[in-house]
Design a protein around this motif. Structure first.
Motif, mmCIF file in Angstrom:
data_model
loop_
_atom_site.group_PDB
_atom_site.id
_atom_site.type_symbol
_atom_site.label_atom_id
_atom_site.label_comp_id
_atom_site.label_asym_id
_atom_site.label_seq_id
_atom_site.Cartn_x
_atom_site.Cartn_y
_atom_site.Cartn_z
ATOM 1 N N LYS A 81 0.837 -1.198 0.000
ATOM 2 C CA LYS A 81 0.000 0.000 0.000
ATOM 3 C C LYS A 81 0.874 1.250 0.000
ATOM 4 O O LYS A 81 0.605 2.206 -0.723
ATOM 5 C CB LYS A 81 -0.930 0.000 1.211
ATOM 6 N N ASP A 83 3.916 1.487 -1.167
ATOM 7 C CA ASP A 83 4.525 1.597 -2.492
ATOM 8 C C ASP A 83 3.556 2.202 -3.494
ATOM 9 O O ASP A 83 3.937 3.033 -4.309
ATOM 10 C CB ASP A 83 4.983 0.224 -3.000
ATOM 11 N N MET A 84 2.305 1.796 -3.403
ATOM 12 C CA MET A 84 1.307 2.314 -4.335
ATOM 13 C C MET A 84 1.064 3.799 -4.101
ATOM 14 O O MET A 84 0.958 4.563 -5.052
ATOM 15 C CB MET A 84 -0.004 1.529 -4.211
ATOM 16 N N THR A 85 1.001 4.207 -2.850
ATOM 17 C CA THR A 85 0.737 5.618 -2.578
ATOM 18 C C THR A 85 1.945 6.489 -2.898
ATOM 19 O O THR A 85 1.786 7.648 -3.246
ATOM 20 C CB THR A 85 0.315 5.854 -1.115
ATOM 21 N N SER A 86 3.142 5.932 -2.805
ATOM 22 C CA SER A 86 4.326 6.727 -3.148
ATOM 23 C C SER A 86 4.404 6.983 -4.651
ATOM 24 O O SER A 86 5.055 7.927 -5.083
ATOM 25 C CB SER A 86 5.600 6.045 -2.664
ATOM 26 N N GLU A 87 3.727 6.152 -5.438
ATOM 27 C CA GLU A 87 3.701 6.354 -6.882
ATOM 28 C C GLU A 87 2.699 7.431 -7.289
ATOM 29 O O GLU A 87 2.748 7.958 -8.386
ATOM 30 C CB GLU A 87 3.371 5.042 -7.593
ATOM 31 N N MET A 88 1.788 7.758 -6.392
ATOM 32 C CA MET A 88 0.775 8.769 -6.701
ATOM 33 C C MET A 88 1.399 10.160 -6.612
ATOM 34 O O MET A 88 2.376 10.369 -5.911
ATOM 35 C CB MET A 88 -0.392 8.672 -5.712
ATOM 36 N N THR A 89 0.820 11.103 -7.293
ATOM 37 C CA THR A 89 1.316 12.476 -7.170
ATOM 38 C C THR A 89 0.799 13.082 -5.881
ATOM 39 O O THR A 89 -0.173 12.609 -5.299
ATOM 40 C CB THR A 89 0.824 13.335 -8.355
ATOM 41 N N GLU A 92 -2.893 13.803 -5.537
ATOM 42 C CA GLU A 92 -3.814 12.678 -5.442
ATOM 43 C C GLU A 92 -3.836 12.081 -4.040
ATOM 44 O O GLU A 92 -4.758 11.381 -3.672
ATOM 45 C CB GLU A 92 -3.395 11.581 -6.428
ATOM 46 N N LYS A 103 4.490 15.657 -0.322
ATOM 47 C CA LYS A 103 5.516 14.631 -0.349
ATOM 48 C C LYS A 103 6.874 15.273 -0.109
ATOM 49 O O LYS A 103 7.121 16.396 -0.506
ATOM 50 C CB LYS A 103 5.515 13.925 -1.702
ATOM 51 N N LYS A 106 12.524 14.556 -3.404
ATOM 52 C CA LYS A 106 13.451 13.464 -3.654
ATOM 53 C C LYS A 106 14.871 14.006 -3.587
ATOM 54 O O LYS A 106 15.146 15.106 -4.038
ATOM 55 C CB LYS A 106 13.193 12.847 -5.025
#
Length: 117
Positions: A81, A83-89, A92, A103, A106
């Motif tokens: 979960k 990992d999936m949320t870290s891929e979101m902008t 979102e 966020k 980086k």
């Protein structure tokens, strides 16, 4: 280096880490759990989940083994979960109060220089 060589080195490192865990924890449910965690962190979630499931066959359904397998599955789901949320902008991703969460920026990876003696 070729990607095949890097992949081989990564797998060799993983095998060394697994052997170190086995040497430290011997053949116990905790050993299998620790190896499953390591596999999951190295991107081998399917193998990790299989190992957790095999723990029940190998060690039985004692409360301790059930707790370890449940904890392992819960951690794997939470990591997937995350990992999936870290891929979101950032726009979102919403906090509990429905406000966008920011966020962290980086950062560049550390550079390592190897000098031969």
């Amino acid at each position: 280096m070729h990607s095949e060589t890097l992949n081989d080195l990564s797998l060799a490192g993983l095998q060394i880490a697994i052997q170190d865990i086995k040497d430290d924890l011997f053949d116990t449910p905790e050993c299998d759990y620790a190896i499953a965690q390591l596999l999951n962190r190295w991107g081998q979630a399917e193998k990790a989940e299989q190992l957790l499931d095999e723990m029940l066959l190998k060690w039985g359904t004692s409360p301790d083994v059930l707790a370890l397998t449940q904890r392992g599955h819960t951690e794997m789901k939470a990591e997937m979960k995350a990992d999936m949320t870290s891929e979101m902008t950032g726009s979102e991703l919403l906090a509990e109060n429905d406000e966008p969460m920011r966020k962290a920026p980086k950062t560049a990876p550390a550079q390592v220089r190897v000098v031969a003696a």
